[in-house]
Design a protein around this motif. Structure first.
Motif, PDB file in Angstrom:
ATOM      1  N   ALA A  62     142.870 -25.383 -40.424  1.00 32.63           N
ATOM      2  CA  ALA A  62     143.480 -25.336 -41.810  1.00 32.63           C
ATOM      3  C   ALA A  62     144.665 -24.398 -42.247  1.00 32.63           C
ATOM      4  N   VAL A  63     144.667 -23.426 -41.401  1.00 37.38           N
ATOM      5  CA  VAL A  63     145.894 -22.473 -41.698  1.00 37.38           C
ATOM      6  C   VAL A  63     147.001 -23.057 -40.919  1.00 37.38           C
ATOM      7  N   SER A  64     147.003 -23.647 -39.740  1.00 39.23           N
ATOM      8  CA  SER A  64     147.808 -24.144 -38.893  1.00 39.23           C
ATOM      9  C   SER A  64     148.449 -25.349 -39.797  1.00 39.23           C
ATOM     10  N   ALA A  65     147.568 -26.122 -40.256  1.00 42.31           N
ATOM     11  CA  ALA A  65     148.060 -27.449 -41.039  1.00 42.31           C
ATOM     12  C   ALA A  65     148.737 -27.047 -42.281  1.00 42.31           C
ATOM     13  N   ALA A  66     148.336 -25.889 -42.990  1.00 38.40           N
ATOM     14  CA  ALA A  66     149.286 -25.477 -44.227  1.00 38.40           C
ATOM     15  C   ALA A  66     150.655 -24.918 -43.709  1.00 38.40           C
ATOM     16  N   LEU A  67     150.798 -24.030 -42.746  1.00 39.03           N
ATOM     17  CA  LEU A  67     151.836 -23.515 -41.927  1.00 39.03           C
ATOM     18  C   LEU A  67     152.777 -24.907 -41.605  1.00 39.03           C
ATOM     19  N   ALA A  68     152.498 -25.911 -41.155  1.00 41.26           N
ATOM     20  CA  ALA A  68     153.121 -27.015 -40.613  1.00 41.26           C
ATOM     21  C   ALA A  68     153.417 -27.633 -41.686  1.00 41.26           C
ATOM     22  N   GLY A  69     152.850 -27.865 -42.980  1.00 40.73           N
ATOM     23  CA  GLY A  69     153.342 -28.258 -44.334  1.00 40.73           C
ATOM     24  C   GLY A  69     154.268 -27.649 -44.878  1.00 40.73           C
ATOM     25  N   TYR A  70     154.283 -26.398 -44.675  1.00 44.47           N
ATOM     26  CA  TYR A  70     155.347 -25.284 -45.188  1.00 44.47           C
ATOM     27  C   TYR A  70     156.621 -25.620 -44.680  1.00 44.47           C
ATOM     28  N   VAL A  71     156.354 -25.436 -43.266  1.00 44.34           N
ATOM     29  CA  VAL A  71     157.806 -25.727 -42.603  1.00 44.34           C
ATOM     30  C   VAL A  71     158.232 -26.977 -42.814  1.00 44.34           C
ATOM     31  N   ALA A  72     157.482 -28.107 -42.735  1.00 44.48           N
ATOM     32  CA  ALA A  72     158.293 -29.502 -43.008  1.00 44.48           C
ATOM     33  C   ALA A  72     158.764 -29.556 -44.375  1.00 44.48           C
ATOM     34  N   LYS A  73     158.000 -29.284 -45.566  1.00 47.26           N
ATOM     35  CA  LYS A  73     158.429 -28.911 -46.748  1.00 47.26           C
ATOM     36  C   LYS A  73     159.825 -28.374 -46.798  1.00 47.26           C
ATOM     37  N   THR A  74     159.834 -27.330 -46.194  1.00 46.80           N
ATOM     38  CA  THR A  74     161.287 -26.152 -46.144  1.00 46.80           C
ATOM     39  C   THR A  74     162.239 -27.028 -45.538  1.00 46.80           C
TER      40      THR A  74
END
Length: 121
Positions: free
Chosen positions: A32-44
């Protein structure tokens, strides 16, 4: 983004094949943490790309905008207008140049000069 997605798949696999419940919970949490990180990087990244595309679009729209102003100037110069009419049109043209380009969603405003002796407009 790719690393975050890879970690999500890795931790999901570990959680599925875990021998104990504690390992499955930890792997699921890390996933879940890695999915949140991937989402943040993608959004940025997407926001950065949109900003760059906006600047690039304005850079390439500038020659078209200038050609419109030059065409309007030529029409005013070639028209059979009085000094007062010419002054009003040039004032409107300068105001449009100072205001800058209109957003793509809004239709451009049109300045219509009335010529004595003609109906309509």
């Amino acid at each position: 983004m790719v690393a975050g997605f890879f970690l999500l798949i890795l931790f999901a696999g570990i959680a599925l094949w875990a021998s104990t419940t504690a390992v499955a919970i930890v792997a699921g949490g890390l996933g879940a943490v890695s999915a949140a990180l991937a989402g943040y990087v993608a959004k940025t990244f997407i926001r950065s790309q949109e900003a760059a595309a906006t600047h690039l679009r304005s850079y390439f729209d500038q020659p078209l905008e200038l050609s419109r102003y030059l065409a309007a100037e030529r029409l005013v110069a070639d028209g059979d207008l009085s000094q007062e009419q010419r002054g009003e049109i040039l004032t409107a043209l300068v105001q449009a140049m100072v205001a800058g380009p209109q957003p793509a969603s809004a239709p451009p405003s049109v300045v219509v000069a009335s010529v004595p002796g003609q109906q309509g407009a």
